[in-house]
Design an enzyme around this catalytic site. Structure first.
Site, PDB file in Angstrom:
ATOM      1  N   ASP A 200      35.493  48.248  45.269  1.00 10.65           N
ATOM      2  CA  ASP A 200      35.946  46.859  45.468  1.00 10.65           C
ATOM      3  C   ASP A 200      37.037  46.561  44.451  1.00 10.65           C
ATOM      4  OD1 ASP A 200      36.011  44.015  46.205  1.00 10.65           O
ATOM      5  OD2 ASP A 200      34.057  44.389  47.096  1.00 10.65           O
ATOM      6  N   HIS A 270      40.057  44.158  49.428  1.00  9.67           N
ATOM      7  CA  HIS A 270      39.103  44.549  48.380  1.00  9.67           C
ATOM      8  C   HIS A 270      39.458  45.904  47.770  1.00  9.67           C
ATOM      9  CE1 HIS A 270      36.206  41.229  48.750  1.00  9.67           C
ATOM     10  NE2 HIS A 270      36.472  41.254  50.050  1.00  9.67           N
ATOM     11  N   GLU A 334      37.558  39.941  54.573  1.00 15.86           N
ATOM     12  CA  GLU A 334      38.386  39.191  53.633  1.00 15.86           C
ATOM     13  C   GLU A 334      39.674  39.924  53.241  1.00 15.86           C
ATOM     14  OE1 GLU A 334      34.800  36.775  51.401  1.00 15.86           O
ATOM     15  OE2 GLU A 334      35.350  38.724  50.597  1.00 15.86           O
TER      16      GLU A 334
HETATM   17  C1  TNX Z   1      31.617  37.744  50.662  1.00 18.54           C
HETATM   18  S1  TNX Z   1      30.105  39.484  52.613  1.00 18.54           S
HETATM   19  C2  TNX Z   1      31.968  39.065  50.505  1.00 18.54           C
HETATM   20  C3  TNX Z   1      31.772  39.735  49.212  1.00 18.54           C
HETATM   21  C4  TNX Z   1      31.273  38.792  48.163  1.00 18.54           C
HETATM   22  C5  TNX Z   1      30.218  37.889  48.776  1.00 18.54           C
HETATM   23  C6  TNX Z   1      29.561  36.970  47.809  1.00 18.54           C
HETATM   24  C7  TNX Z   1      31.475  40.122  52.544  1.00 18.54           C
HETATM   25  C8  TNX Z   1      31.754  41.031  53.637  1.00 18.54           C
HETATM   26  N1  TNX Z   1      32.345  39.843  51.556  1.00 18.54           N
HETATM   27  O1  TNX Z   1      32.952  40.365  48.806  1.00 18.54           O
HETATM   28  O2  TNX Z   1      30.748  39.522  47.108  1.00 18.54           O
HETATM   29  O3  TNX Z   1      30.814  37.127  49.801  1.00 18.54           O
HETATM   30  O4  TNX Z   1      28.486  36.307  48.405  1.00 18.54           O
END
Ligand code: TNX
Length: 542
Positions: A200, A270, A334
């Site tokens: 990440d 990420h 994301e």
């Molecule tokens: C969303 S769940 C994210 C993570 C974060 C998390 C914190 C997801 C696919 N991505 O990168 O750590 O929220 O709750």
């Protein structure tokens, strides 16, 4: 007369015997027990397993260890013996329904308790392991007294084929020893999938031999923000990564417990830790620090640079040589498109691919799908399938992708309607990085939110909105444990337990049997087991 004498002799034994209770967590599908007749397990009795079968011998060895640590009784191990009081046997059976997924069929077992002993039977070695876990949890927590097992029968099999738990080893690094304890907890709860998030923005933790600097430099952030992006930093470098040998050790340990390890390389977002080492793979060229704050970074892999795909193939090729899992998680969540929108290379790639906005999928989202497609083709050539977070729907799903629905269940519904496999892990029920107590002013810090055990327990993974012939695409459910705010094992297990207990009944037990109040009563014994095993848990159950 003999009978009288027998009773007389046994009475002192029985009087201090403690009873086994088969109503464990997750609750088996069917239990019949006659409390007036018991089998009495005493020190020095035997556990028998088929001779020449090291796999079942290992499982029998686990049972021996569990009986010792839980009830304080020492068992002997014998192979091929019909005289043993506890006997493990494979009982081949015709699969009644050819459609039954392996993950369900392999979990199937029967335990028969007669007054002379206990028979554990299953069509597969995995089934015997699941039976051993049930027997283990039914044991009283005593120190060497005989155990009285009510005579009867347990017939059990899991509801879902996929029973997963996720762990974030990037935001904070967990030692192999802690990972093993985590896997022990999964095994205790009948889970069969460990989703391991190992890269990440804040740390790259997987060794890639062809790219030695990737983990060496990408695993270290110079410092970490204090609290929730306070702007104040701790000034302490933080790092750690897993060598491939260590990853293989995790895979081996998990496999002994019938858990598959699904590694995740989160792409193309990420990725800031990788960009730190290879800034040429970013749209702006960097420099990029290994990220020191939490959230979503705008800096992602450049989708217009051919070196990006080469890099990913190198990483995933080595990943597949270490992790035998059929499913490989490619993240996809994301990934802001801000850089791609103003990056000449990305825009040129969009033109080359002839992508146009179709009103449903933006060209940038389609560009992400194009990457997924290349990665999927490559992984297919290695015999693997991809799984991604529900954002992979946004540019159109690639052919064989499994979808992990996290921003609610809608993504899962959409994917199932498109006849794609789905794992349900919606935030509102399955995000166990959220608080689990309402009055959280003196609870250990968390990302926020409120997901109490009762909420997790109430989750129903198969939406009613789906048609009957779409429902079978829902393979199962998973809880996710992100670790931005979790840095120590005691905190980790506090977050995991007892919400893992709650999800385990969602994953395993027939929903018609679920009852939160009854679950809470059964948790009392489970808590004592955690005490015995020296694993931390949250004592407040809401
Ligand atoms: C969303 S769940 C994210 C993570 C974060 C998390 C914190 C997801 C696919 N991505 O990168 O750590 O929220 O709750």
């Amino acid at each position: 007369m003999i009978r009288f004498l027998f009773c007389f002799l046994c009475l002192p034994l029985l009087s201090n015997a403690q009873k086994a209770d088969y109503r464990v967590i997750p609750l088996p599908q069917q239990i019949t027990a006659d409390t007036t007749r018991v089998f009495l397990l005493t020190d020095g009795m035997e556990i028998g397993y088929p001779s020449g079968n090291p796999e079942i011998e290992r499982t029998a060895g686990f049972l021996r260890q569990y009986i010792e640590e839980t009830a304080g009784l020492n068992m002997k191990m014998t192979s091929g013996s019909r005289r043993a009081q506890i006997i493990l046997t494979i009982k081949p059976e015709k699969r009644r329904n050819a459609d039954t997924a392996d993950g369900i069929y392999n979990g199937k077992y029967t335990i028969r308790i007669g007054k002379d002993g206990i028979a554990l039977e299953a069509p597969t070695a995995e089934g015997l392991f699941r039976a051993v876990q049930t027997l283990r949890k039914s044991l009283p927590l005593s120190k060497g007294q005989p155990v009285a097992f009510p005579c009867g029968e347990i017939n059990d099999q899991p509801r879902f084929a996929y029973r997963g738990v996720h762990l974030d080893s990037s935001r904070h690094f967990w030692t192999v020893e802690t990972i093993k304890t985590y896997l022990d907890m999964l095994a205790l709860h009948g889970c069969n999938q460990f989703h391991w998030h190992i890269t990440d923005d804040q740390g790259w933790r997987f060794e890639v031999k062809a790219l030695p600097e990737l983990a060496e430099k990408g695993c270290v952030r110079e410092q970490t923000v204090i609290g929730r992006n306070s702007g104040v930093f701790d000034g302490q470098p933080y790092g750690g990564y897993y060598t491939q040998d260590e990853c293989r050790e995790v895979v081996r340990y998990a496999a002994e417990r019938y858990i598959n390890v699904i590694p995740e390389i989160d792409l193309p977002g990420h990725m800031q830790a990788a960009l730190h080492v290879y800034p040429n793979l970013g749209c702006t060229g960097g420099p990029y620090p290994v990220w020191q704050v939490w959230g979503v970074s705008d800096d992602v892999l450049c989708a217009g640079n051919p070196a990006t795909i080469e890099f990913l193939k190198t990483v995933l090729g080595e990943l597949c040589s270490v992790f035998p899992s059929k499913l490989i998680h490619i993240g996809g969540d994301e990934c802001p498109k801000k850089r791609w929108k103003s990056c000449p290379k990305c825009q040129a790639r969009i033109r080359d691919l002839g992508l146009t906005d179709d009103g449903q999928h933006s060209v940038e989202n389609q560009l992400q799908t194009a990457i997924n497609h290349e990665i999927e083709t490559y992984l297919k050539s290695l015999g693997r399938d991809i799984i991604g977070w529900d954002e992979v729907l946004e540019g159109g799903l690639t052919e064989g992708a499994t979808v992990m629905s996290w921003r609610g269940i809608q993504g899962g519904i959409e994917a199932a309607r498109q006849h794609h496999n789905v794992i349900m892990a919606p935030v509102d029920y399955c995000y166990i990085d959220y608080y689990q107590v309402k009055e959280n002013w003196n609870a250990p810090i968390s990302i926020g939110g409120y997901v109490p055990a009762s909420k997790t327990y109430s989750f129903e993974p198969v939406p009613n909105d789906l048609k009957e012939d779409e429902k079978h695409y829902i393979l199962g459910a998973q809880v996710n444990l992100w670790c931005e705010y979790i840095a120590y094992p005691s905190h980790l297990f506090y977050m995991l337990l007892p919400r893992l207990d709650a999800i385990s009944e969602v994953q395993w037990t027939d929903p018609r049997q679920k009852d939160f109040n009854d679950f809470k009563l059964r948790l009392r014994h489970q808590f004592r087991l955690y005490d015995r095993l020296n694993v931390n848990y949250c004592k407040t159950v809401e």
